[in-house]
Design a protein around this motif. Sequence first.
Motif, PDB file in Angstrom:
ATOM      1  N   TYR A 115      45.437  44.548  50.867  1.00 16.94           N
ATOM      2  CA  TYR A 115      43.993  44.340  50.893  1.00 16.94           C
ATOM      3  C   TYR A 115      43.617  43.649  49.586  1.00 16.94           C
ATOM      4  O   TYR A 115      43.987  44.105  48.513  1.00 16.94           O
ATOM      5  CB  TYR A 115      43.243  45.661  50.988  1.00 16.94           C
ATOM      6  N   GLU A 116      42.871  42.551  49.671  1.00 18.48           N
ATOM      7  CA  GLU A 116      42.449  41.806  48.489  1.00 18.48           C
ATOM      8  C   GLU A 116      40.931  41.856  48.371  1.00 18.48           C
ATOM      9  O   GLU A 116      40.226  41.338  49.231  1.00 18.48           O
ATOM     10  CB  GLU A 116      42.921  40.357  48.573  1.00 18.48           C
ATOM     11  N   LEU A 117      40.444  42.485  47.299  1.00 12.72           N
ATOM     12  CA  LEU A 117      39.021  42.610  47.046  1.00 12.72           C
ATOM     13  C   LEU A 117      38.611  41.589  46.001  1.00 12.72           C
ATOM     14  O   LEU A 117      39.090  41.625  44.865  1.00 12.72           O
ATOM     15  CB  LEU A 117      38.685  44.018  46.547  1.00 12.72           C
ATOM     16  N   GLU A 118      37.754  40.662  46.393  1.00 16.05           N
ATOM     17  CA  GLU A 118      37.271  39.638  45.477  1.00 16.05           C
ATOM     18  C   GLU A 118      36.199  40.245  44.584  1.00 16.05           C
ATOM     19  O   GLU A 118      35.194  40.749  45.067  1.00 16.05           O
ATOM     20  CB  GLU A 118      36.707  38.447  46.249  1.00 16.05           C
ATOM     21  N   MET A 119      36.448  40.195  43.267  1.00 17.24           N
ATOM     22  CA  MET A 119      35.519  40.748  42.291  1.00 17.24           C
ATOM     23  C   MET A 119      34.932  39.612  41.456  1.00 17.24           C
ATOM     24  O   MET A 119      35.309  38.456  41.635  1.00 17.24           O
ATOM     25  CB  MET A 119      36.246  41.771  41.416  1.00 17.24           C
ATOM     26  N   ASP A 120      34.032  39.937  40.527  1.00 18.25           N
ATOM     27  CA  ASP A 120      33.384  38.918  39.704  1.00 18.25           C
ATOM     28  C   ASP A 120      34.394  38.080  38.925  1.00 18.25           C
ATOM     29  O   ASP A 120      34.312  36.858  38.902  1.00 18.25           O
ATOM     30  CB  ASP A 120      32.394  39.564  38.728  1.00 18.25           C
ATOM     31  N   ASN A 121      35.354  38.730  38.265  1.00 12.32           N
ATOM     32  CA  ASN A 121      36.267  38.018  37.373  1.00 12.32           C
ATOM     33  C   ASN A 121      37.727  38.045  37.810  1.00 12.32           C
ATOM     34  O   ASN A 121      38.578  37.480  37.141  1.00 12.32           O
ATOM     35  CB  ASN A 121      36.185  38.619  35.964  1.00 12.32           C
ATOM     36  N   ALA A 122      38.024  38.741  38.874  1.00 12.99           N
ATOM     37  CA  ALA A 122      39.423  38.924  39.266  1.00 12.99           C
ATOM     38  C   ALA A 122      39.498  39.337  40.737  1.00 12.99           C
ATOM     39  O   ALA A 122      38.481  39.520  41.398  1.00 12.99           O
ATOM     40  CB  ALA A 122      40.074  39.983  38.382  1.00 12.99           C
ATOM     41  N   THR A 123      40.727  39.485  41.201  1.00 16.48           N
ATOM     42  CA  THR A 123      40.974  39.991  42.547  1.00 16.48           C
ATOM     43  C   THR A 123      41.760  41.290  42.417  1.00 16.48           C
ATOM     44  O   THR A 123      42.787  41.322  41.743  1.00 16.48           O
ATOM     45  CB  THR A 123      41.780  38.982  43.383  1.00 16.48           C
ATOM     46  N   LEU A 124      41.265  42.349  43.045  1.00 19.06           N
ATOM     47  CA  LEU A 124      41.982  43.623  43.073  1.00 19.06           C
ATOM     48  C   LEU A 124      42.819  43.643  44.339  1.00 19.06           C
ATOM     49  O   LEU A 124      42.286  43.494  45.443  1.00 19.06           O
ATOM     50  CB  LEU A 124      41.002  44.800  43.064  1.00 19.06           C
ATOM     51  N   ARG A 125      44.131  43.804  44.171  1.00 12.57           N
ATOM     52  CA  ARG A 125      45.040  43.853  45.319  1.00 12.57           C
ATOM     53  C   ARG A 125      45.532  45.276  45.516  1.00 12.57           C
ATOM     54  O   ARG A 125      45.962  45.931  44.563  1.00 12.57           O
ATOM     55  CB  ARG A 125      46.211  42.900  45.102  1.00 12.57           C
ATOM     56  N   LEU A 126      45.482  45.719  46.772  1.00 10.76           N
ATOM     57  CA  LEU A 126      45.885  47.081  47.124  1.00 10.76           C
ATOM     58  C   LEU A 126      46.919  47.037  48.231  1.00 10.76           C
ATOM     59  O   LEU A 126      46.677  46.450  49.292  1.00 10.76           O
ATOM     60  CB  LEU A 126      44.666  47.883  47.601  1.00 10.76           C
ATOM     61  N   LEU A 127      48.052  47.661  48.002  1.00 12.41           N
ATOM     62  CA  LEU A 127      49.084  47.776  49.025  1.00 12.41           C
ATOM     63  C   LEU A 127      48.708  48.916  49.960  1.00 12.41           C
ATOM     64  O   LEU A 127      48.447  50.035  49.511  1.00 12.41           O
ATOM     65  CB  LEU A 127      50.445  48.080  48.379  1.00 12.41           C
ATOM     66  N   LYS A 128      48.669  48.632  51.250  1.00 12.59           N
ATOM     67  CA  LYS A 128      48.390  49.679  52.235  1.00 12.59           C
ATOM     68  C   LYS A 128      49.710  50.395  52.539  1.00 12.59           C
ATOM     69  O   LYS A 128      50.581  49.859  53.219  1.00 12.59           O
ATOM     70  CB  LYS A 128      47.816  49.076  53.514  1.00 12.59           C
ATOM     71  N   ALA A 129      49.849  51.613  52.011  1.00  9.26           N
ATOM     72  CA  ALA A 129      51.049  52.408  52.276  1.00  9.26           C
ATOM     73  C   ALA A 129      50.966  53.013  53.677  1.00  9.26           C
ATOM     74  O   ALA A 129      51.930  52.997  54.430  1.00  9.26           O
ATOM     75  CB  ALA A 129      51.208  53.505  51.237  1.00  9.26           C
ATOM     76  N   ASP A 130      49.789  53.546  54.014  1.00  6.56           N
ATOM     77  CA  ASP A 130      49.477  54.021  55.359  1.00  6.56           C
ATOM     78  C   ASP A 130      47.959  54.090  55.464  1.00  6.56           C
ATOM     79  O   ASP A 130      47.259  53.622  54.567  1.00  6.56           O
ATOM     80  CB  ASP A 130      50.174  55.357  55.684  1.00  6.56           C
ATOM     81  N   ASP A 131      47.435  54.668  56.528  1.00  4.51           N
ATOM     82  CA  ASP A 131      45.987  54.687  56.729  1.00  4.51           C
ATOM     83  C   ASP A 131      45.247  55.507  55.676  1.00  4.51           C
ATOM     84  O   ASP A 131      44.039  55.371  55.524  1.00  4.51           O
ATOM     85  CB  ASP A 131      45.644  55.222  58.119  1.00  4.51           C
ATOM     86  N   ASN A 132      45.958  56.380  54.965  1.00  3.17           N
ATOM     87  CA  ASN A 132      45.317  57.268  53.996  1.00  3.17           C
ATOM     88  C   ASN A 132      45.670  56.983  52.541  1.00  3.17           C
ATOM     89  O   ASN A 132      45.214  57.683  51.657  1.00  3.17           O
ATOM     90  CB  ASN A 132      45.693  58.727  54.305  1.00  3.17           C
ATOM     91  N   LEU A 133      46.486  55.973  52.280  1.00  4.45           N
ATOM     92  CA  LEU A 133      47.013  55.779  50.941  1.00  4.45           C
ATOM     93  C   LEU A 133      47.107  54.298  50.576  1.00  4.45           C
ATOM     94  O   LEU A 133      47.684  53.499  51.313  1.00  4.45           O
ATOM     95  CB  LEU A 133      48.412  56.408  50.877  1.00  4.45           C
TER      96      LEU A 133
END
Length: 166
Positions: A115-133
Motif C-alpha cells: 500500500y502506497e500512501l502519498e503524503m506531502d513530502n514523501a510516500t509511506l509504503r506498507l507491506l500487507k502481511a495479511d488483512d490485520n497486519l
Amino acid sequence: MKKLLHFTFFLLFSAALIAQNTPPIVPTSRPIPSGPEVLGIFAGRCPCQQIAALLKATVSSECFKSKWEITLFHDPKTHQPTTYQLIGTAFRKKDQNGVWKISKGIKNDPEATVYELEMDNATLRLLKADDNLLFMLNHDRSLLVGNELFSYTLNRIEKKPLSASK
C-alpha cells in the motif's frame, strides 16, 4: 501425565494464535469512521526520529516514539483504493489526508502487496502481511527494523466510543 502436559500446551498455544488474529477494541473520543468504504483502521508505535526522517517530517528532538493510526478507505463496489487519514505524533498540527494505491513488490518478494500512501513530502509504503497486519517499508522497499521498544508494525484495530468502554 506427559500427554496431559502436551494437550494443555496445545490448547494454550491455539488460544494464543486465535487471540493474536483478532483486532483489539480501542476506545476513542474521536469520530469513528464506519461504513462499507472503510477498508480498515490500523495502529502502532515506532521510533519517532527514524520515521520522521523517512517521511521528511519535522518533530521535536525529544520525540521518542511515534503513535500512528491510519484509516484506509476504498470504493465499496470496486474495492479500489481511494483516500486515507493518518493521525500521528509527527502530524499533531494537522492530520494527513491523501490518496493511496496498491502496488506489487518488495526487496525480497516481487509479488508482495504494498500500500502506497502519498503524503506531502514523501510516500509511506506498507507491506500487507495479511488483512490485520501492515509493515512499514524503507525507500528501497525493504522492511524497516525497529528496536527493543518499538516496531514498524501496524495492527488492525476496532474502535468504540470512549463512553462505551466503561
